[in-house]
Design a protein around this motif. Structure first.
Motif, short mmCIF file in Angstrom:
data_model
loop_
_atom_site.label_atom_id
_atom_site.label_comp_id
_atom_site.label_asym_id
_atom_site.label_seq_id
_atom_site.Cartn_x
_atom_site.Cartn_y
_atom_site.Cartn_z
N GLN A 81 0.76 -1.19 0.01
CA GLN A 81 -0.08 -0.03 0.03
C GLN A 81 1.09 1.09 0.07
N ILE A 82 1.92 1.18 0.79
CA ILE A 82 2.71 2.32 0.90
C ILE A 82 3.20 2.56 -0.48
N LEU A 83 3.89 1.42 -1.10
CA LEU A 83 4.66 1.62 -2.66
C LEU A 83 3.49 2.08 -3.63
N ALA A 84 2.39 1.77 -3.37
CA ALA A 84 1.33 2.16 -4.56
C ALA A 84 1.00 3.91 -4.35
N HIS A 85 0.82 3.79 -2.84
CA HIS A 85 0.51 5.48 -2.69
C HIS A 85 1.78 6.32 -3.01
N LEU A 86 2.98 6.07 -2.75
CA LEU A 86 4.12 6.65 -3.17
C LEU A 86 4.25 6.87 -4.54
N GLN A 87 4.04 5.81 -5.19
CA GLN A 87 4.25 5.83 -6.81
C GLN A 87 3.25 6.54 -7.43
N GLN A 88 1.87 6.80 -7.01
CA GLN A 88 0.84 7.72 -7.44
C GLN A 88 1.26 8.85 -7.10
N ASP A 89 1.55 9.41 -5.65
CA ASP A 89 1.95 10.54 -5.59
C ASP A 89 2.96 10.80 -4.47
N THR A 122 2.60 13.75 2.02
CA THR A 122 3.40 13.87 3.55
C THR A 122 3.38 12.56 4.12
N ASN A 123 4.10 12.24 5.06
CA ASN A 123 4.12 10.84 5.81
C ASN A 123 2.89 10.89 6.53
N VAL A 124 2.39 11.86 7.19
CA VAL A 124 1.14 11.82 7.93
C VAL A 124 -0.06 11.43 7.03
N ALA A 178 2.11 7.86 12.12
CA ALA A 178 3.25 8.53 11.36
C ALA A 178 4.60 7.88 11.56
N PRO A 179 4.79 7.44 12.78
CA PRO A 179 6.38 7.09 13.07
C PRO A 179 6.72 5.70 12.30
N PRO A 180 5.70 4.60 12.60
CA PRO A 180 6.04 3.25 12.15
C PRO A 180 5.83 3.57 10.53
N CYS A 181 5.14 4.36 10.00
CA CYS A 181 5.05 4.54 8.56
C CYS A 181 6.43 4.95 8.08
N LEU A 182 7.09 5.93 8.64
CA LEU A 182 8.22 6.39 8.09
C LEU A 182 9.18 5.58 8.31
N ARG A 183 9.31 4.53 9.40
CA ARG A 183 10.26 3.45 9.44
C ARG A 183 10.03 2.69 8.19
N ARG A 184 8.78 2.28 7.99
CA ARG A 184 8.66 1.18 6.72
C ARG A 184 9.14 2.20 5.55
N VAL A 185 8.96 3.33 5.24
CA VAL A 185 9.48 4.12 4.07
C VAL A 185 10.82 3.91 4.08
N ARG A 186 11.45 4.25 5.27
CA ARG A 186 13.00 4.51 5.34
C ARG A 186 13.58 3.02 4.88
N THR A 245 2.92 5.34 -18.79
CA THR A 245 2.81 5.14 -17.17
C THR A 245 4.07 4.78 -16.74
N SER A 246 4.34 5.57 -15.84
CA SER A 246 5.61 5.17 -15.16
C SER A 246 5.40 4.14 -13.95
N GLY A 247 6.46 3.81 -13.18
CA GLY A 247 6.36 2.68 -12.10
C GLY A 247 5.76 1.41 -12.77
N ILE A 248 5.42 0.67 -11.64
CA ILE A 248 5.05 -0.75 -12.13
C ILE A 248 3.69 -1.23 -11.51
N PRO A 249 3.04 -2.06 -11.96
CA PRO A 249 1.49 -2.41 -11.32
C PRO A 249 1.86 -2.90 -9.82
N VAL A 250 1.52 -2.47 -8.88
CA VAL A 250 1.67 -2.78 -7.44
C VAL A 250 0.37 -3.36 -6.88
#
Length: 155
Positions: free
Chosen positions: A9-17, A21-23, A33-41, A147-152
């Motif tokens: 889900q994180i990958l799909a959302h970031l690929q789209q936009d 923000t992390n929030v 926000a903190p565990p989400c940021l850890r996953r992104v990092r 279309t950039s990216g990949i189908p997640v």
């Protein structure tokens, strides 16, 4: 690396936009926000997320011409392949370079401001490059899908 539903889900959302923000991202995937940021990092450090960029309109910036060039080399020895890749890496108008299996060794995506500038790239940088046997080009008439990216997939 294995990815759970939240990672995808994180990958799909970031690929789209990639500007969200992390929030906002955390809200969309159901985390704080903190565990989400850890996953992104962690995804960034693993190289799954390679970067963030703006999707620019080439024509608006003076590059209305897109050409695909199919390049055959005289030798496919690894050092010759690497030398060709290094050569095209230094040509800004060559936006993509893919090594292929089969009759053609590489396909390149080239942007240009006009046909004259494309011809200059072709005749001064590409066809005289070491080890190049032939170059066949096709001018893009229109793009039906880019279309950039990949189908997640998210389970």
């Amino acid at each position: 690396m294995s990815f759970d539903r939240i990672d995808r889900q994180i990958l799909a959302h970031l690929q789209q936009d990639g500007r969200m923000t992390n929030v906002e991202l955390a809200e969309r995937v159901g985390l704080t926000a903190p565990p989400c940021l850890r996953r992104v990092r962690a995804l960034e450090e693993a190289g799954v997320i390679r970067g963030y960029h703006a999707d620019l309109d080439a024509a608006s910036l003076g590059f209305p011409i897109t050409v695909f060039a199919m390049v055959s080399l005289r030798s496919q020895a690894e050092h010759d392949l690497a030398a060709f890749e290094a050569h095209v890496a230094g040509i800004a108008e060559i936006r993509e370079c893919h090594m292929l299996n089969g009759e053609i060794d590489f396909i390149l995506k080239i942007v240009a401001s006009d046909l004259k500038s494309f011809q200059e790239i072709l005749t001064t940088h590409l066809t005289p490059a070491p080890n190049v046997a032939s170059v066949k080009t096709s001018l893009t008439i229109r793009t039906a899908k880019a279309t950039s990216g990949i189908p997640v997939t998210i389970d």
